[in-house]
Design a protein around this motif. Structure first.
Motif, PDB file in Angstrom:
ATOM      1  N   LYS A 563       0.930  -1.136   0.141  1.00 18.30           N
ATOM      2  CA  LYS A 563       0.014  -0.176   0.062  1.00 18.30           C
ATOM      3  C   LYS A 563       1.071   1.319  -0.077  1.00 18.30           C
ATOM      4  N   GLU A 564       2.081   1.377   0.575  1.00 22.47           N
ATOM      5  CA  GLU A 564       3.120   2.767   0.610  1.00 22.47           C
ATOM      6  C   GLU A 564       4.109   2.768  -0.388  1.00 22.47           C
ATOM      7  N   LEU A 565       3.927   1.383  -1.069  1.00 18.61           N
ATOM      8  CA  LEU A 565       4.228   1.668  -2.802  1.00 18.61           C
ATOM      9  C   LEU A 565       3.571   2.491  -3.383  1.00 18.61           C
ATOM     10  N   TYR A 566       2.361   1.708  -3.285  1.00 15.33           N
ATOM     11  CA  TYR A 566       0.930   1.717  -4.289  1.00 15.33           C
ATOM     12  C   TYR A 566       0.689   3.568  -4.655  1.00 15.33           C
ATOM     13  N   ARG A 567       1.130   3.970  -3.216  1.00 14.74           N
ATOM     14  CA  ARG A 567       1.033   5.885  -2.138  1.00 14.74           C
ATOM     15  C   ARG A 567       1.808   6.509  -3.420  1.00 14.74           C
ATOM     16  N   GLU A 568       3.068   6.381  -2.929  1.00 17.49           N
ATOM     17  CA  GLU A 568       3.869   6.626  -3.843  1.00 17.49           C
ATOM     18  C   GLU A 568       4.178   6.939  -5.695  1.00 17.49           C
ATOM     19  N   ILE A 569       4.278   5.841  -6.053  1.00 15.51           N
ATOM     20  CA  ILE A 569       3.724   5.277  -7.331  1.00 15.51           C
ATOM     21  C   ILE A 569       2.992   5.615  -8.185  1.00 15.51           C
ATOM     22  N   HIS A 570       1.919   6.147  -7.476  1.00 14.98           N
ATOM     23  CA  HIS A 570       0.569   6.910  -7.841  1.00 14.98           C
ATOM     24  C   HIS A 570       0.347   8.405  -7.628  1.00 14.98           C
ATOM     25  N   THR A 571       1.041   8.494  -6.745  1.00 11.85           N
ATOM     26  CA  THR A 571       1.412  10.014  -6.531  1.00 11.85           C
ATOM     27  C   THR A 571       2.965  10.393  -7.810  1.00 11.85           C
ATOM     28  N   TYR A 572       4.102   9.420  -8.213  1.00  7.18           N
ATOM     29  CA  TYR A 572       5.173   9.867  -9.045  1.00  7.18           C
ATOM     30  C   TYR A 572       4.402  10.048 -10.198  1.00  7.18           C
ATOM     31  N   LYS A 573       3.334   8.844 -10.480  1.00  9.35           N
ATOM     32  CA  LYS A 573       2.755   9.242 -11.579  1.00  9.35           C
ATOM     33  C   LYS A 573       2.137   9.856 -12.875  1.00  9.35           C
ATOM     34  N   GLY A 586       3.768   5.955 -18.061  1.00 11.64           N
ATOM     35  CA  GLY A 586       3.214   4.605 -18.160  1.00 11.64           C
ATOM     36  C   GLY A 586       3.663   3.253 -17.798  1.00 11.64           C
ATOM     37  N   ALA A 587       5.312   2.975 -17.457  1.00 11.06           N
ATOM     38  CA  ALA A 587       5.895   1.932 -16.784  1.00 11.06           C
ATOM     39  C   ALA A 587       5.513   2.530 -15.283  1.00 11.06           C
ATOM     40  N   LEU A 588       4.911   3.169 -14.822  1.00  8.25           N
ATOM     41  CA  LEU A 588       4.134   3.889 -13.419  1.00  8.25           C
ATOM     42  C   LEU A 588       2.823   2.522 -13.471  1.00  8.25           C
ATOM     43  N   HIS A 589       2.388   3.144 -14.160  1.00  7.09           N
ATOM     44  CA  HIS A 589       0.665   2.998 -14.393  1.00  7.09           C
ATOM     45  C   HIS A 589       0.715   0.841 -14.795  1.00  7.09           C
ATOM     46  N   ASP A 590       1.627   0.448 -15.062  1.00  3.29           N
ATOM     47  CA  ASP A 590       1.951  -0.658 -15.731  1.00  3.29           C
ATOM     48  C   ASP A 590       2.117  -1.478 -14.219  1.00  3.29           C
ATOM     49  N   ILE A 591       2.847  -0.671 -13.327  1.00  5.44           N
ATOM     50  CA  ILE A 591       3.689  -1.289 -11.639  1.00  5.44           C
ATOM     51  C   ILE A 591       2.158  -1.146 -11.123  1.00  5.44           C
ATOM     52  N   LYS A 609       7.658 -11.194  -3.610  1.00  2.00           N
ATOM     53  CA  LYS A 609       6.499 -11.348  -4.985  1.00  2.00           C
ATOM     54  C   LYS A 609       6.580  -9.557  -5.343  1.00  2.00           C
ATOM     55  N   ILE A 610       6.486  -8.457  -4.285  1.00  2.00           N
ATOM     56  CA  ILE A 610       6.443  -6.821  -3.767  1.00  2.00           C
ATOM     57  C   ILE A 610       7.585  -6.540  -4.532  1.00  2.00           C
ATOM     58  N   ALA A 611       9.071  -6.456  -4.379  1.00  5.53           N
ATOM     59  CA  ALA A 611      10.285  -6.435  -4.536  1.00  5.53           C
ATOM     60  C   ALA A 611      10.202  -7.016  -6.361  1.00  5.53           C
ATOM     61  N   ASP A 612       9.552  -8.108  -6.742  1.00  6.68           N
ATOM     62  CA  ASP A 612       9.644  -8.670  -8.101  1.00  6.68           C
ATOM     63  C   ASP A 612       8.879  -7.793  -9.025  1.00  6.68           C
ATOM     64  N   LEU A 613       7.843  -6.635  -8.576  1.00  9.51           N
ATOM     65  CA  LEU A 613       6.789  -5.756  -9.333  1.00  9.51           C
ATOM     66  C   LEU A 613       7.468  -4.831  -9.248  1.00  9.51           C
ATOM     67  N   VAL A 614       7.927  -4.536  -8.099  1.00 16.43           N
ATOM     68  CA  VAL A 614       8.714  -2.617  -8.150  1.00 16.43           C
ATOM     69  C   VAL A 614      10.184  -2.763  -8.660  1.00 16.43           C
ATOM     70  N   SER A 615      10.624  -2.764  -9.739  1.00 15.13           N
ATOM     71  CA  SER A 615      12.347  -2.848  -9.640  1.00 15.13           C
ATOM     72  C   SER A 615      12.834  -1.635 -10.065  1.00 15.13           C
ATOM     73  N   PRO A 616      13.589  -1.293  -9.207  1.00 11.03           N
ATOM     74  CA  PRO A 616      14.416   0.290  -9.401  1.00 11.03           C
ATOM     75  C   PRO A 616      14.540   0.307 -10.502  1.00 11.03           C
ATOM     76  N   GLU A 617      15.388  -0.222 -11.222  1.00  9.04           N
ATOM     77  CA  GLU A 617      16.236  -0.932 -12.645  1.00  9.04           C
ATOM     78  C   GLU A 617      14.780  -0.821 -14.117  1.00  9.04           C
ATOM     79  N   ALA A 618      13.225  -1.458 -13.717  1.00  3.10           N
ATOM     80  CA  ALA A 618      12.901  -1.305 -14.243  1.00  3.10           C
ATOM     81  C   ALA A 618      12.058   0.397 -14.762  1.00  3.10           C
ATOM     82  N   LEU A 619      11.766   0.903 -13.806  1.00  8.69           N
ATOM     83  CA  LEU A 619      11.676   2.289 -13.892  1.00  8.69           C
ATOM     84  C   LEU A 619      13.246   3.231 -14.148  1.00  8.69           C
TER      85      LEU A 619
END
Length: 889
Positions: A563-573, A586-591, A609-619
């Motif tokens: 949930k914490e990552l969800y909010r951060e990523i949603h804000t930066y998107k 778009g990459a943030l939307h997919d995450i 599982k969360i770490a696999d989804l939210v990869s700094p390298e992928a962003l």
């Protein structure tokens, strides 16, 4: 004393241990005889009144009391003269008399009535227990001390309490604690949960809610206080397993959603008229094909007669007496008979209208635009006069139309007559080849779908269903490098026609234009609002390199982490979208989508599982790609220098003079106006006015308005120009405001058409007000939109299990409004890059609380929504020191 004995039914006795004899005064002897219902032996009155078993019990009790010099207290059953039993309680105490001898003296009291009342009470309780055990619900009865006094077997079965916990006078608190420990109330401190529930229970208020058990079952809990003697004595609670009911409701909801999807995606108009001849359901195509104005359906429904009269008045049914036409159409409609007709409209459009009666009354009608078909049919009729001329004309028309036309029958073999454009689009002539292989030779799934659908269409006699089936076929065909738009039509001879349009260049041009537009917008916004731009990209870099790895390495519960990552990523998107970054949002939307799916995993969600989804390298890769656009256009130094501060020539000269004086060791008098002004200006150089910080969101508002096809005026900011803040202290909060402004456009401000109907200006407004009161900043952000949709929000609350479906209707609006700050609560239908996640305002609340602030929301239906935010006025240590020095001087 005699009066007391008679009224209290109390007698006195004395006992001589040595003689083992008991003596009673005459009055007491008479009372005992009265209780027994017969005369007694005056020498052994008690023993004569008792049966053998009770006689032995009394003698043993007396012997023990004498031996241990203890008080005596025993209940005895008397042997009466009839079948009705009598009972007494015998109490006594040792008494020392002359020369240390011991005697016993005491009382006996008639408790027959009390014992009979107890027996009657037990009988009633037994009957009540039998009644409770026959109920299908679980039932518990708790007294005013919150202790269990009655329950049934279903109480065990539904709530799964161990048998050892359930007993008379068991504490309500123990049951609640058992539930909290096993997770029935969700995450949180179990003891806090227990105390909160106990506190509510002591209010003895009626309650009704649904609770999700850990095994997946849903239980409906209903509690009702009961009174005795005019005072609350406890409450009765029922527990109903509604798991099957909820599943049925979910199935009905899914069915309704499927039906709505079918109606909305039906390739034509569709309407439902009920038994009272009112149109209650329809789609946009219905309105468009029949050119009905929206005002006609302002109530959400319209009488059949009103529609017919509207059609008659505009000449829809041709010349004739208007009232006679109206009555004739209504009379046919009341027959509720299946019908099919083709109707030519005054505007030249032809419609095929089919009506199917509903068993319960009313009918469903479909409206298919057959204008093109009628045109083709007219051409075919005309062509019969000269077959050869028709063939040449049609061939010439098709060959020069720029579109590909081909037809095939049940064997899927393309017929010889097809336009020349087909050969150009498909690379070779399709004549004589299998249509499925021609279109989808590289996609086996679509090839199978094509063959199956065509076969099903041929087997179906209902033309509406056939058209619905054809709508399932792929609308676009990728053939090597060519992208084709495909339209499928079934001809009257049972064959199919496919119309192909090459949209390759159109799509490429649209993609290029969109890419170039976003590239230019990114460059312009980065230059024109460089301060906010660099704050955002520096913050995002820090998020990728520091905050994100730190969050992932934490030992927080996976759901909390997600949930914490969800909010951060949603804000930066939202922030990067504000500056028109082409790739990263778009990459943030997919995450986001991945995290949304992960949150539904429940207990199986893991940190890995969360770490696999939210990869700094992928962003990092799309982020670097976006930044390279700026490097190419503005040069590497633009990004390398980053945020800069501009000094005027006057300020630079004054600083030079001040530096020279300090280097010479001179004392500086800060009370001098010129020096004081310079120091004040330097003190605010790194700061930003609250007004400018809010105005920075104007681009985001314009962008969201364009995407939602709404008109929104530039942001109005009142006050705040002289409120200077440290951007570093307020940066996370300011970043979160992107959700407030975007929601104002997406959810709040209406479309121009809706605003016009509501007699508002077509352009919506967003107004910000800033004021400082003491050590607090008062911020108001309001829009003049439609306000919060409480109906939709209540539906969300019920769907999320926050309130029961009925309970939610009684919750006050202000309490419902606060739900917008909770995770996963959104009234948006579907998820887009702009809205629908239900986490944006939760991020606003979280960031406001982090800096010690608070936020509330006020809304008025049809007038708009206002966010009131109270923030502490923060300054850096250096700023405070500077301000203090300037104040002292």
């Amino acid at each position: 004393m005699e009066l007391i004995q008679r009224i209290g039914r109390i007698g006195y006795w004395e006992y001589d241990p040595e003689q083992k004899s008991m003596s009673l005064a005459d009055l007491s002897l008479d009372l005992l005889a009265f209780i027994v219902g017969r005369s007694l032996n005056a020498g052994r009155p008690f023993m004569d009144a008792l049966c053998d078993v009770e006689r032995n019990r009394l003698q043993n009790a007396l012997d023990q009391a004498v031996a241990k010099r203890l008080p005596l207290n025993i209940e005895l059953k008397l042997a009466g003269g009839d079948d009705e039993l009598s009972f007494i309680v015998v109490r006594g105490t040792p008494v020392e008399v002359d020369q240390g001898s011991l005697r016993f003296a005491g009382t006996f009291q008639d408790i027959t009535r009390e014992k009979h009342r107890e027996a009657e009470h037990e009988r009633v309780i037994t009957q009540l227990q039998a009644l409770l055990d026959a109920l299908p619900q679980g039932v518990s009865v708790i007294d005013k001390d919150l202790r269990l006094i009655l329950w049934n077997q279903r109480f065990h079965e539904i709530l799964g309490f161990p048998q050892s916990m359930v007993f008379r006078h068991a504490r309500f608190e123990d049951f609640i604690r058992h539930n909290a420990v096993r997770g029935d109330y969700g995450p949180g401190d179990s003891e806090e949960q227990v105390q909160a529930i106990i506190s509510r229970a002591r209010e003895f208020l009626p309650h009704r809610f649904e609770r999700q058990l850990t095994d997946g079952r849903t239980v409906q809990v209903e509690g009702f206080p009961f009174t005795s003697g005019g005072e609350i004595s406890g409450f009765v609670t029922t527990y109903t397993d509604i798991t099957d009911q909820k599943r049925t409701e979910e199935q009905l909801t899914r069915q309704r959603d499927v039906m709505k999807s079918v109606i909305d995606n039906f390739p034509g108009g569709i309407s439902l008229c009920d038994a009272d001849l009112r149109f209650t359901t329809y789609n946009d195509q219905f309105m468009e094909l029949l050119d009905f104005p929206p005002a006609l359906f302002a109530k959400g429904w319209v009488d059949f007669e009103d529609l017919v009269r509207f059609n008659v008045n505009r000449g829809e049914y041709g010349p004739g007496n208007a009232e006679e036409q109206v009555q004739a159409v209504i009379a046919r409609a009341r027959n509720f008979q299946a019908h099919r007709m083709e109707r030519g409209r005054p505007n030249g459009r032809w419609l095929e209208i089919r009506g199917t009666p509903i068993a319960s009354g009313g009918f469903v009608s479909s409206y298919i635009d057959i204008t093109e078909r009628k045109r083709i049919e007219a051409e075919l009729v005309h062509s019969k006069e000269s077959a050869e001329a028709r063939r040449e004309q049609v061939a010439n028309l098709l060959d020069h139309s720029g579109q590909g036309f081909l037809s095939f029958g049940s064997d899927l073999v393309v017929e010889a007559e097809c336009s020349r454009a087909c050969e150009t689009m498909l690379g070779r002539s399709p004549a004589g080849r299998n249509a499925a292989a021609v279109f989808f030779h590289k996609d086996s799934a679509k090839l199978d779908l094509f063959c199956t659908t065509i076969s099903a269409v041929l087997a179906e006699s209902d033309s509406c269903i056939r058209e619905s089936m054809l709508s399932l076929l792929p609308k676009e065909i990728q053939h090597d490098e060519v992208l084709l738009k495909a339209e499928y039509k079934i001809l009257d001879n049972g064959k199919f026609m496919v119309v192909l349009t090459d949209i390759t260049a159109e799509r490429r041009m649209a993609a290029m234009l969109d890419s170039e537009r976003r590239r230019l917008e990114l460059i312009v916004m980065a230059v024109s609002d460089s301060r906010n731009f660099f704050e955002i990209i520096n913050g995002f870099r820090a998020f990728l390199t520091q905050e994100l790895p730190h969050l992932i390495e934490q030992t927080a519960a996976p759901r909390i982490l997600a949930k914490e990552l969800y909010r951060e990523i949603h804000t930066y998107k939202g922030l990067l979208n504000q500056f028109c970054f082409p790739s990263t949002p778009g990459a943030l939307h997919d995450i986001e989508s991945g995290l949304s799916a992960a949150l539904s995993l429940g207990d199986s969600l893991t940190a890995q599982k969360i770490a696999d989804l939210v990869s700094p390298e992928a962003l990092k890769a799309p982020f670097d790609t976006d930044l390279s656009i700026l490097s190419a256009a503005l040069g590497e130094e633009f990004l390398a220098h980053g945020e800069s501060f501009v000094l005027s020539e006057r300020q630079a000269l004054q600083l030079e003079k001040l530096a020279a004086r300090l280097l010479r060791g001179e004392n500086i008098d800060t009370s001098v106006a010129e020096i004081r002004r310079l120091l004040n200006e330097v003190g605010t150089l790194r700061k930003v006015s609250f007004r400018n910080a809010l105005m920075g969101f104007d681009g985001l508002v314009r962008q969201a308005a364009e995407r939602t096809e709404k008109d929104v005026a530039p942001i109005v900011v009142i006050g705040g120009a002289d409120v200077w803040i440290d951007p570093h202290a307020y940066r996370p909060f300011l970043r979160s405001l992107v959700h407030v402004f975007r929601n104002a456009v997406v959810h709040g401000i209406e479309t121009p058409e809706t605003r016009w109907e509501a007699q508002k200006d077509e352009a919506g407004t967003i107004t910000c007000r800033v004021a400082v009161e003491g050590n607090a900043i008062k911020l108001s952000i309001s829009d003049d939109g439609g306000g919060i949709d409480f109906v939709a929000l209540r539906q969300c609350a019920a769907a999320a299990g926050i309130y029961g479906a009925r309970d939610v209707l009684t919750v006050p609006d202000d309490e419902i409004a606060r739900l917008i700050f909770r995770d996963n609560i959104s009234t948006q239908q579907g998820v887009t890059e702009l809205a629908g996640r239900g986490v944006g305002l939760a991020a606003v609340l979280a960031e406001t609380k982090k800096i010690g602030g608070e936020v509330v929301v006020n809304t008025v239906a049809g007038q708009g929504t206002e966010f009131l935010i109270n923030l502490p006025l923060q300054q850096s240590d250096l700023s405070e020191t500077l301000q203090a020095c300037l104040t002292v001087s």
